[in-house]
Write a protein that holds these residues in place. Structure first.
Motif, PDB file in Angstrom:
ATOM      1  N   PHE A  64       0.900  -1.024   0.035  1.00  0.00           N
ATOM      2  CA  PHE A  64      -0.017  -0.061   0.178  1.00  0.00           C
ATOM      3  C   PHE A  64       0.738   1.222   0.118  1.00  0.00           C
ATOM      4  O   PHE A  64       0.257   2.271   0.195  1.00  0.00           O
ATOM      5  N   GLY A  65       2.098   1.152  -0.175  1.00  0.00           N
ATOM      6  CA  GLY A  65       3.156   2.091  -0.226  1.00  0.00           C
ATOM      7  C   GLY A  65       3.366   2.673   1.302  1.00  0.00           C
ATOM      8  O   GLY A  65       4.212   3.809   1.386  1.00  0.00           O
ATOM      9  N   LYS A  66       3.281   1.950   2.229  1.00  0.00           N
ATOM     10  CA  LYS A  66       3.437   2.652   3.612  1.00  0.00           C
ATOM     11  C   LYS A  66       4.829   2.196   3.947  1.00  0.00           C
ATOM     12  O   LYS A  66       5.381   1.160   3.771  1.00  0.00           O
ATOM     13  N   LEU A  67       5.863   3.245   4.175  1.00  0.00           N
ATOM     14  CA  LEU A  67       7.093   3.031   4.690  1.00  0.00           C
ATOM     15  C   LEU A  67       7.302   2.264   5.961  1.00  0.00           C
ATOM     16  O   LEU A  67       6.625   2.448   7.063  1.00  0.00           O
ATOM     17  N   LEU A  68       7.674   1.066   6.023  1.00  0.00           N
ATOM     18  CA  LEU A  68       8.128   0.106   7.074  1.00  0.00           C
ATOM     19  C   LEU A  68       9.337   0.161   7.592  1.00  0.00           C
ATOM     20  O   LEU A  68       9.342   0.060   8.784  1.00  0.00           O
ATOM     21  N   LYS A  69      10.398   0.368   6.887  1.00  0.00           N
ATOM     22  CA  LYS A  69      11.586   0.529   7.378  1.00  0.00           C
ATOM     23  C   LYS A  69      12.744   1.286   6.562  1.00  0.00           C
ATOM     24  O   LYS A  69      12.652   1.034   5.188  1.00  0.00           O
ATOM     25  N   GLN A  70      13.538   1.845   6.994  1.00  0.00           N
ATOM     26  CA  GLN A  70      14.615   2.612   6.323  1.00  0.00           C
ATOM     27  C   GLN A  70      16.004   1.849   6.903  1.00  0.00           C
ATOM     28  O   GLN A  70      16.366   1.740   8.030  1.00  0.00           O
ATOM     29  N   ILE A  71      17.082   1.069   6.366  1.00  0.00           N
ATOM     30  CA  ILE A  71      18.007   0.405   6.210  1.00  0.00           C
ATOM     31  C   ILE A  71      19.204   1.070   5.801  1.00  0.00           C
ATOM     32  O   ILE A  71      19.169   1.815   4.738  1.00  0.00           O
ATOM     33  N   SER A  72      20.363   0.627   6.189  1.00  0.00           N
ATOM     34  CA  SER A  72      21.542   1.046   5.458  1.00  0.00           C
ATOM     35  C   SER A  72      22.517  -0.279   5.031  1.00  0.00           C
ATOM     36  O   SER A  72      22.208  -1.242   5.449  1.00  0.00           O
ATOM     37  N   ALA A  73      23.672   0.088   4.209  1.00  0.00           N
ATOM     38  CA  ALA A  73      24.324  -0.950   3.796  1.00  0.00           C
ATOM     39  C   ALA A  73      24.925  -1.874   4.788  1.00  0.00           C
ATOM     40  O   ALA A  73      25.433  -3.072   4.637  1.00  0.00           O
ATOM     41  N   THR A  74      25.279  -1.138   5.966  1.00  0.00           N
ATOM     42  CA  THR A  74      25.942  -1.775   7.094  1.00  0.00           C
ATOM     43  C   THR A  74      25.086  -2.366   8.234  1.00  0.00           C
ATOM     44  O   THR A  74      25.678  -2.933   8.876  1.00  0.00           O
ATOM     45  N   ASP A  75      23.728  -2.414   7.820  1.00  0.00           N
ATOM     46  CA  ASP A  75      22.854  -3.211   8.868  1.00  0.00           C
ATOM     47  C   ASP A  75      22.805  -4.593   8.348  1.00  0.00           C
ATOM     48  O   ASP A  75      23.099  -4.850   7.502  1.00  0.00           O
ATOM     49  N   GLN A  76      22.080  -5.395   9.575  1.00  0.00           N
ATOM     50  CA  GLN A  76      22.034  -6.650   9.165  1.00  0.00           C
ATOM     51  C   GLN A  76      20.598  -6.783   7.842  1.00  0.00           C
ATOM     52  O   GLN A  76      20.665  -7.553   7.137  1.00  0.00           O
ATOM     53  N   PRO A  97       5.493  -8.612  13.487  1.00  0.00           N
ATOM     54  CA  PRO A  97       5.685  -9.511  12.432  1.00  0.00           C
ATOM     55  C   PRO A  97       4.855  -9.191  11.193  1.00  0.00           C
ATOM     56  O   PRO A  97       3.464  -9.335  11.446  1.00  0.00           O
ATOM     57  N   GLN A  98       5.326  -8.884  10.105  1.00  0.00           N
ATOM     58  CA  GLN A  98       4.679  -8.333   9.081  1.00  0.00           C
ATOM     59  C   GLN A  98       4.023  -9.823   8.108  1.00  0.00           C
ATOM     60  O   GLN A  98       4.724 -11.001   8.106  1.00  0.00           O
ATOM     61  N   PRO A  99       2.822  -9.706   7.453  1.00  0.00           N
ATOM     62  CA  PRO A  99       2.468 -11.050   6.754  1.00  0.00           C
ATOM     63  C   PRO A  99       3.357 -11.298   5.703  1.00  0.00           C
ATOM     64  O   PRO A  99       4.061 -10.481   5.029  1.00  0.00           O
ATOM     65  N   ALA A 100       2.943 -12.622   5.324  1.00  0.00           N
ATOM     66  CA  ALA A 100       3.704 -13.178   3.986  1.00  0.00           C
ATOM     67  C   ALA A 100       3.065 -12.437   2.734  1.00  0.00           C
ATOM     68  O   ALA A 100       1.963 -12.552   2.750  1.00  0.00           O
ATOM     69  N   ASP A 101       4.101 -11.703   2.149  1.00  0.00           N
ATOM     70  CA  ASP A 101       3.516 -10.893   1.053  1.00  0.00           C
ATOM     71  C   ASP A 101       4.664 -10.372   0.197  1.00  0.00           C
ATOM     72  O   ASP A 101       5.903 -10.613   0.738  1.00  0.00           O
ATOM     73  N   ASP A 102       4.226  -9.526  -0.826  1.00  0.00           N
ATOM     74  CA  ASP A 102       5.395  -8.899  -1.663  1.00  0.00           C
ATOM     75  C   ASP A 102       5.410  -7.348  -0.950  1.00  0.00           C
ATOM     76  O   ASP A 102       4.431  -6.876  -0.645  1.00  0.00           O
ATOM     77  N   TYR A 103       6.872  -6.924  -1.146  1.00  0.00           N
ATOM     78  CA  TYR A 103       7.088  -5.758  -0.476  1.00  0.00           C
ATOM     79  C   TYR A 103       8.171  -5.099  -1.464  1.00  0.00           C
ATOM     80  O   TYR A 103       8.652  -5.822  -2.390  1.00  0.00           O
ATOM     81  N   TRP A 104       8.062  -3.511  -1.262  1.00  0.00           N
ATOM     82  CA  TRP A 104       8.810  -2.905  -2.292  1.00  0.00           C
ATOM     83  C   TRP A 104       9.946  -2.055  -1.640  1.00  0.00           C
ATOM     84  O   TRP A 104       9.680  -1.934  -0.375  1.00  0.00           O
ATOM     85  N   TYR A 105      10.941  -1.833  -2.479  1.00  0.00           N
ATOM     86  CA  TYR A 105      11.923  -1.192  -1.843  1.00  0.00           C
ATOM     87  C   TYR A 105      12.591  -0.047  -2.984  1.00  0.00           C
ATOM     88  O   TYR A 105      12.017  -0.166  -4.002  1.00  0.00           O
ATOM     89  N   THR A 106      13.145   0.878  -2.138  1.00  0.00           N
ATOM     90  CA  THR A 106      13.525   1.953  -3.242  1.00  0.00           C
ATOM     91  C   THR A 106      15.084   1.894  -2.509  1.00  0.00           C
ATOM     92  O   THR A 106      15.455   2.060  -1.386  1.00  0.00           O
ATOM     93  N   LEU A 107      16.061   2.165  -3.630  1.00  0.00           N
ATOM     94  CA  LEU A 107      17.532   2.273  -3.241  1.00  0.00           C
ATOM     95  C   LEU A 107      18.085   3.579  -3.711  1.00  0.00           C
ATOM     96  O   LEU A 107      17.838   4.058  -4.876  1.00  0.00           O
ATOM     97  N   GLU A 108      18.727   4.190  -2.671  1.00  0.00           N
ATOM     98  CA  GLU A 108      19.486   5.676  -3.292  1.00  0.00           C
ATOM     99  C   GLU A 108      21.016   5.386  -2.805  1.00  0.00           C
ATOM    100  O   GLU A 108      21.304   5.427  -1.912  1.00  0.00           O
ATOM    101  N   LEU A 109      21.756   5.392  -4.027  1.00  0.00           N
ATOM    102  CA  LEU A 109      23.310   5.062  -3.719  1.00  0.00           C
ATOM    103  C   LEU A 109      23.639   6.714  -3.794  1.00  0.00           C
ATOM    104  O   LEU A 109      23.004   7.587  -3.964  1.00  0.00           O
TER     105      LEU A 109
END
Length: 483
Positions: free
Chosen positions: A435-447, A457-469
């Motif tokens: 639904f486009g809700k931001l769930l988490k922002q992570i970094s390259a050095t995180d787990q 816990p979120q349900p089994a489903d498809d999730y989207w990501y955006t990567l900014e280098l």
């Protein structure tokens, strides 16, 4: 009486009538003009009185017209007078007196163009050579190697050009008594004895038996053509060094501490101590280098003259060219694809091959790698000319298609692959639900994301990501959470 005309008259007794024939001309043909007897004096070099004699050598003494007359030779005078074919000598240029050692007599018929012949007596005398058996001349020369058709590196075809004409002067000065002599040269004993196949130019004789050949000088009287003696001449062809004539070597221009050792290229297993050496760089002799090897870190044209103990030289040419380790240019990475590719761009003077993640190889000639997995890779670029291998870290970015945060230790977190503290450590990664809700922002050095939102816990489903280098590049995609 020659050319007179004649008739024959036939009378019958008791009959006065007679018959008279036609005129007949009678021609009387001349016989050959010959000298007889004549002598042939032949040398014997083993004291047994038996040797090979050319019975034709004094034909010009028998008749001044010998060139236009036919000579045949017989054992007896009667056989010659009657031209008995069965007793004709069939090999007059190489007659061996095996049944009559020492001295003997033979007979020759001399026939002119009219068919008229005379018989001539030939007295043959076999005498001991008057040149001492100890008289031997030896000529040692280096192989000139211009007849080689095989083994083109070994330097030993066994032929060269000899000048043996000095033997003539030596014999006339130191051996022969006063008199006038003819000195001729022959390839072998058979030619020497029969006086056939003379070596026309002894100052320019190329041996026709490889490596070692014996030829002969024959001395005859210029007056009577009587043999005086034989001189043995040894021809020895010394081989050139067996070496590889050319070589290509490389030095590392960016690393002068790496020394290249050049060798004389001896290829037949012989000891390097058997030769002497002279090294030259770019036409300038290297004075203090006289061994079979030379150390260098400079490019140029090097030659080494390798010389045998007989003084026979051969030259090896070594071209030393600069090379260097590969210098990396910008690497082209096409990632976040179904099939990632990495193209390694380098510059340098070397001949380069490429390997991914293994310095030992395998290496490939192409500088592009296909179907590269997302990860932090090490690329190795090896110089085939021997300069040190260059290496570089390459990040191939990829997004896992799923993760399973069930606490079993496998795929419990999701994060972009191929980022590190060194490469895009400040990259930002945003994760959204469908639904486009931001769930988490992570970094390259995180787990990475553990599949929860505010601890739920979120349900089994498809999730989207955006990567900014860090370089401003962005990418978007989706992945699956499986439970």
């Amino acid at each position: 009486m020659s050319s007179y005309l004649y008739r024959v008259r036939l009378d019958k007794i008791g009959n006065s009538c007679g018959l008279l024939s036609n005129e007949v001309s009678l021609d009387i043909l001349p016989l050959p003009v010959v000298n007889s007897p004549i002598s042939i004096v032949q040398c014997d070099d083993d004291l047994d009185g038996i040797t090979t004699v050319n019975l034709t050598v004094n034909n010009s003494q028998i008749s001044a017209n010998s060139a236009t007359q036919t000579f045949e030779y017989y054992y007896t005078q009667a056989d010659a007078q009657n031209e008995i074919t069965a007793s004709k000598i069939t090999n007059p240029t190489a007659y061996v007196n095996s049944s009559s050692p020492g001295a003997f007599t033979l007979w020759a018929t001399v026939k002119n163009a009219n068919g008229c012949f005379e018989v001539v007596q030939i007295n043959v005398q076999i005498v001991t050579t008057q040149i001492p058996a100890s008289y031997t001349k030896t000529f040692n020369l280096c192989d000139d190697y211009i007849d080689a058709t095989i083994n083109v590196t070994d330097g030993s075809d066994g032929f060269t050009k000899f000048d043996v004409s000095s033997v003539t002067d030596d014999l006339q000065t130191n051996v022969l008594p006063a008199g006038t002599y003819t000195i001729k040269y022959y390839r072998n004993v058979a030619d020497r004895d029969s006086q056939l196949n003379e070596i026309v130019d002894p100052s320019n004789f190329r041996n026709d038996i490889p490596n070692v050949q014996v030829i002969w000088a024959r001395v005859d009287s210029s007056v009577s053509n009587a043999c005086f003696g034989y001189a043995k001449i040894n021809l020895v062809v010394n081989p050139l060094p067996s070496i590889d004539l050319t070589a290509q070597e490389y030095i590392c221009s960016d690393n002068p501490s790496i020394i290249k050792i050049l060798t004389a290229g001896i290829n037949d297993g012989s000891s390097t101590a058997n030769y002497t050496y002279k090294w030259v760089k770019d036409t300038v002799e290297i004075i203090d280098q006289t061994g079979p090897t030379l150390q260098t870190n400079q490019e140029g044209i090097y030659t080494v003259e390798v010389k045998t103990s007989f003084g026979c030289p051969r030259t090896r040419t070594i071209t030393v060219t600069k090379s260097n380790s590969a210098v990396f240019l910008e690497t082209t990475v096409i990632d976040l694809q179904e099939e990632n590719t990495v193209t390694i761009n380098v510059t340098g003077d070397g001949n380069y091959v490429y390997s991914l993640d293994n310095e030992l190889g395998p290496y490939q000639e192409s500088n592009t790698f296909y179907d590269v997995s997302p990860d932090i890779h090490t690329v190795y670029v090896k110089d085939l000319y021997g300069c040190p291998t260059s290496e570089k870290t390459v990040n191939v970015v990829g997004a896992p298609k799923f993760f399973t945060p069930n606490g079993d230790g496998y795929h419990d977190h999701w994060n972009i692959i191929g980022l590190s503290k060194i490469y895009n450590s400040n990259a930002k990664i945003y994760i959204y639900n469908r639904f486009g809700k931001l769930l988490k922002q992570i970094s390259a050095t995180d787990q990475g994301w553990n599949g929860t939102f505010n601890g739920i816990p979120q349900p089994a489903d498809d999730y989207w990501y955006t990567l900014e280098l860090e370089n401003g590049r962005t990418a978007k995609g989706h992945f699956a959470l499986k439970r």
